[in-house]
Design an enzyme around this catalytic site. Sequence first.
Site, PDB file in Angstrom:
ATOM      1  N   GLY A  77      41.989  25.015   9.877  1.00 43.73           N
ATOM      2  CA  GLY A  77      43.520  25.607   9.439  1.00 43.73           C
ATOM      3  C   GLY A  77      44.788  24.792  10.123  1.00 43.73           C
ATOM      4  O   GLY A  77      45.572  24.862   9.361  1.00 43.73           O
ATOM      5  N   ASP A  87      46.368  35.954  14.388  1.00 44.02           N
ATOM      6  CA  ASP A  87      46.355  37.212  13.727  1.00 44.02           C
ATOM      7  C   ASP A  87      45.815  38.352  14.940  1.00 44.02           C
ATOM      8  O   ASP A  87      46.801  38.729  15.642  1.00 44.02           O
ATOM      9  CB  ASP A  87      45.313  37.337  13.012  1.00 44.02           C
ATOM     10  CG  ASP A  87      45.018  38.616  11.979  1.00 44.02           C
ATOM     11  OD1 ASP A  87      45.751  39.482  12.172  1.00 44.02           O
ATOM     12  OD2 ASP A  87      44.233  38.750  11.031  1.00 44.02           O
ATOM     13  N   LYS A 134      51.116  36.640  13.731  1.00 45.81           N
ATOM     14  CA  LYS A 134      51.350  37.931  13.493  1.00 45.81           C
ATOM     15  C   LYS A 134      51.819  39.113  14.304  1.00 45.81           C
ATOM     16  O   LYS A 134      51.988  40.221  13.808  1.00 45.81           O
ATOM     17  CB  LYS A 134      50.053  38.499  12.605  1.00 45.81           C
ATOM     18  CG  LYS A 134      49.797  37.645  11.347  1.00 45.81           C
ATOM     19  CD  LYS A 134      48.501  38.314  10.560  1.00 45.81           C
ATOM     20  CE  LYS A 134      48.330  37.483   9.386  1.00 45.81           C
ATOM     21  NZ  LYS A 134      47.109  37.781   8.713  1.00 45.81           N
ATOM     22  N   ASP A 156      46.827  27.375  13.709  1.00 51.02           N
ATOM     23  CA  ASP A 156      47.488  27.501  12.248  1.00 51.02           C
ATOM     24  C   ASP A 156      48.137  28.933  12.247  1.00 51.02           C
ATOM     25  O   ASP A 156      49.296  29.179  12.205  1.00 51.02           O
ATOM     26  CB  ASP A 156      46.528  27.538  11.198  1.00 51.02           C
ATOM     27  CG  ASP A 156      45.410  28.393  11.255  1.00 51.02           C
ATOM     28  OD1 ASP A 156      45.035  28.948  12.173  1.00 51.02           O
ATOM     29  OD2 ASP A 156      44.789  28.381  10.100  1.00 51.02           O
TER      30      ASP A 156
END
Length: 183
Positions: A55, A114, A142, A111
């Site tokens: 990513g 989460d 996030k 990247d």
Amino acid sequence: MSKEPDLFSRQIGRELSRIVFSREEIRRRVSAMALEISEAYDSDDEILILGLLKGSFIFLADLVREIQHPLQVDFLVASSYGNTMRSSGDVRLLYDPEASLTGRSVILVEDIIDSGATLNRLVPLLEERGPRSLEICALLHKRVAGLDREPRWVGFDAPMEFLVGYGLDYSENFRHLPFIGSL
Ligand code: IMP
Ligand code: MG
């Protein structure tokens, strides 16, 4: 307007709901982050940029070209989401960097953060190798609770949506998009 609406409508108009971060926004933010990173280290620091594949590949490539400090680059691969949109929580190291971390100023480039499961697992593993320092640089965050160590540099706070483009994939697709969109 740039070329983005073209790509958006021609290639993936039916699959992406919107552009979340444009090419230009990303470019400006990545430049600013590179400047901050350049200023955070002394001239005798041996910087090792460790990219988490796959990513981070585009982000890393743009970032390192704007860092005004000698550095080296290596990569590591952790097990990914596979074909799902949810983290399994089971994170494994599939490829180990060849570079020695001992005494180096290591920057782990991710990247998107989460659940934090990937970083919570990797950070202690890398710390064991005795880097002089270990910082995290993430393009997207996030801001879900449960991260043991916060990244020092964050590009953007990400909405709680599944994002693709600029290296981020869904089932290996969309990584090549020059912007970040929401599925
Ligand atoms: P975490 O372990 O839950 O923090 O997830 C981290 C990894 O999951 C990232 O490195 C990405 O590869 C992937 N991931 C998390 N959220 C997204 C997303 O919105 N789009 C694409 N990949 C994501
Ligand atoms: Mg990843």
